[in-house]
Design a protein around this motif. Sequence first.
Motif, PDB file in Angstrom:
ATOM      1  N   LEU A 222       0.822  -1.206   0.000  1.00  0.00           N
ATOM      2  CA  LEU A 222       0.000   0.000   0.000  1.00  0.00           C
ATOM      3  C   LEU A 222       0.856   1.256   0.000  1.00  0.00           C
ATOM      4  N   GLY A 223       2.132   1.108  -0.261  1.00  0.00           N
ATOM      5  CA  GLY A 223       2.990   2.269  -0.386  1.00  0.00           C
ATOM      6  C   GLY A 223       3.600   2.734   0.920  1.00  0.00           C
ATOM      7  N   ILE A 224       3.143   2.166   2.073  1.00  0.00           N
ATOM      8  CA  ILE A 224       3.661   2.674   3.349  1.00  0.00           C
ATOM      9  C   ILE A 224       5.167   2.446   3.457  1.00  0.00           C
ATOM     10  N   ASN A 225       5.586   1.216   3.174  1.00  0.00           N
ATOM     11  CA  ASN A 225       7.014   0.906   3.307  1.00  0.00           C
ATOM     12  C   ASN A 225       7.852   1.685   2.310  1.00  0.00           C
TER      13      ASN A 225
ATOM     14  N   VAL B 187      16.437  10.450  11.159  1.00  0.00           N
ATOM     15  CA  VAL B 187      16.169   9.560  10.015  1.00  0.00           C
ATOM     16  C   VAL B 187      14.849   8.828  10.223  1.00  0.00           C
ATOM     17  N   ILE B 188      14.663   8.347  11.464  1.00  0.00           N
ATOM     18  CA  ILE B 188      13.443   7.595  11.766  1.00  0.00           C
ATOM     19  C   ILE B 188      12.207   8.483  11.619  1.00  0.00           C
ATOM     20  N   LEU B 189      12.371   9.741  12.053  1.00  0.00           N
ATOM     21  CA  LEU B 189      11.269  10.688  11.915  1.00  0.00           C
ATOM     22  C   LEU B 189      10.882  10.844  10.449  1.00  0.00           C
TER      23      LEU B 189
ATOM     24  N   GLY C  80       7.319   9.910   5.864  1.00  0.00           N
ATOM     25  CA  GLY C  80       7.175   9.368   4.509  1.00  0.00           C
ATOM     26  C   GLY C  80       6.128   8.273   4.459  1.00  0.00           C
ATOM     27  N   GLY C  81       6.220   7.324   5.405  1.00  0.00           N
ATOM     28  CA  GLY C  81       5.266   6.226   5.422  1.00  0.00           C
ATOM     29  C   GLY C  81       3.846   6.717   5.619  1.00  0.00           C
ATOM     30  N   ALA C  82       3.684   7.670   6.549  1.00  0.00           N
ATOM     31  CA  ALA C  82       2.339   8.167   6.838  1.00  0.00           C
ATOM     32  C   ALA C  82       1.753   8.865   5.617  1.00  0.00           C
ATOM     33  N   VAL C  83       2.564   9.716   4.974  1.00  0.00           N
ATOM     34  CA  VAL C  83       2.043  10.449   3.814  1.00  0.00           C
ATOM     35  C   VAL C  83       1.643   9.476   2.712  1.00  0.00           C
ATOM     36  N   ALA C  84       2.539   8.507   2.418  1.00  0.00           N
ATOM     37  CA  ALA C  84       2.225   7.564   1.339  1.00  0.00           C
ATOM     38  C   ALA C  84       0.964   6.774   1.665  1.00  0.00           C
TER      39      ALA C  84
END
Lengths: 329, 336
Positions: B101-104, B126-128, B133-137
């Motif tokens: 679903l694009g999250i990863n 980096v983790i932030l 990125g994951g949340a937006v995707a």
Amino acid sequence: MITNHKINKLIILFITAITICYTSLMLGFTYYSITDVIDTLIYKQDINGSYFAIFDIRIPRMLMGVLCGSMFALSSSLLQSVFRNPMASSETLGINSASALFVLIGISLFGKSSEYSLLCYSLIGAALGFTITLFSSLDQGKILRVRLIIVGIAIGAFFKSASQFIMTFQDEKLSSFVSFLNGTLYSSTIESASAIIIPSIIVVSITFCCIKQIDLLQLSDDVAISIGFNVTRWKIIIIFLALLLTAIAVSCVGSLGFIGLISPNIARLIFGYSNKYTLLASSLIGIILTISADIIGRIIFIPYEIAPGIISIIIGVPYFLYIMRKLRY
Amino acid sequence: MSWHFISKFYLIMKYVLLYISLFIATIWLFIWSLTLGPIHIPINKIIDLIRHPEATLEWRIIYETRLPRALIGVLTGSCLAIAGVILQYVTRNLMACPSLLGINQGAQLGILLILITAPFTQLPIVILYALVGGAVAGLVTYLLVYSMGVSALKLVLVGQAINALLYAISLSLIILFPQKSGVILVNINGSLAGSSWQSFHTVAPILFIAIIACYVYIKKIHILSLGEEIATSLGINIKWLLAIAFIIVTSLCSLSVSLVGQILFFPLIAVNFSKIILKSNSPFHLLIVAMFIGAILMTLSDCLMRYIYIDQEVPIGIFMSLIGAPVLVLCARIKQ
């Protein structure tokens, strides 16, 4: 009247295609003006290394782009009319990745004996990929639109990772294949381009001879059978043509992602559903898209090159989503 | 009365046996992964070293490279599997999988962006970026599907399109900044090779919190999967619960990606295997089994890749998609 209108549009497309091809001769690492290119092409003058750049690098590249772009677009139009599914294409049915894998295997096992040997490997791969996708999405003799595409993408992912797997171990020998997987015109030479001209022209012209049959496939199966049209036979023939087109294209430039998927859709948007114009238009649009993706990838971050396959994904995905939105289930 | 008791006892014994065997398998794989590598260290030697730690070469190899690697493998494997379970309940979709679903891929792109602009950034930042990125995707995918009218197959298709887009952007970024991409290239196909104690210490606490949150909310999420009317009538605030589930899934996936990179299909495979093994509908047990299966799958594939190709790092992501693609095909057939 309407026909004239369509012919006008077709002419506009044709002129655009030629302009873009010409632009692709001008742009690149070094820029040549319009007159420079004419001087080089016609009067064989050498302006600032232009003879070498144009004849040995840009013309083969452009030629390859024209041939392969139109073949990807055509093969996807054929697949879309056979499956009556605007999301079908050689990429989304896993055909591209499968034939790329077989080219890879063929080269690493038997070497590149001639241009035509690549074509054979690629054709075997295309047939295999298509068969697997078809049979794994077949359920009680029916094919659901969306399921076909998901299965195709999964099969494509499978073959793609298989090629990456092979490449991990043969990096020295096959390092040029990294770009091959994403689709690139980078490695085209005048030899490789001239080797595929004849087969591709033959297959393309056979395709255009079948326009009437492709049109008949748009009818529902019952109607087509009732007017005495052998649906199954022609479906097989047309699918075979599509596979052939894809195989030739993939054996030269690798898998050029979404170009095949979008061009027929754009063509249908402009010309409606009559295949007489749509096929021609979709191959012209395929050419335009391929060459412009190549130009963009070449000039956007000089001296680095982004494969047109990648650019075509970036352009193509939004359009793919747009098609999905419009579809009703 | 007694019959009821016996059948209940039998059920409990079944679960206990299942968990014990899964636990043993995990431990065995864990120890096997400690022995593997260019320098083979036999098991009895490892047990010796655990009893009496000495500052020998073997001890340092095990403690500094193989132990964090094995731990991170177990941790990320179980986290990804759990995220898959939660996502499948929330979307009521057998094929839902955060990596589809694009999250990863979004998390990967976030990491790529920060590493390219500032190569020596601290790990928490980096983790932030991975999280954002994951949340937006994930949100983009969800909103797109929502605007089209949700259907099980469409969700996967849109997710795959977004995945392809993000992958292409990542690739062109790598081409654009070749001098900075050496670190990233290994992880783009998913690998445990970059594991270290430092990354483990930073990420593990957050992951543990997310895992606990999963166990707290799994009952409610399961009720939600039975239908929104039922959930509302039982007094569950649906929007709130959806938001929590989204946060849990995103943080589990993005953090795992920041440790091991992108592994396509992994949650899908893990969840489906656990369903096959469990054969019951209990969400709580599914969560536990999925954790074990995820850990086993991740460690097993890492071990296999290291066992077969001793002097090479083969990304496990590639191996996973070889297994995962057929699983997705099977799922697409079962649905409908």
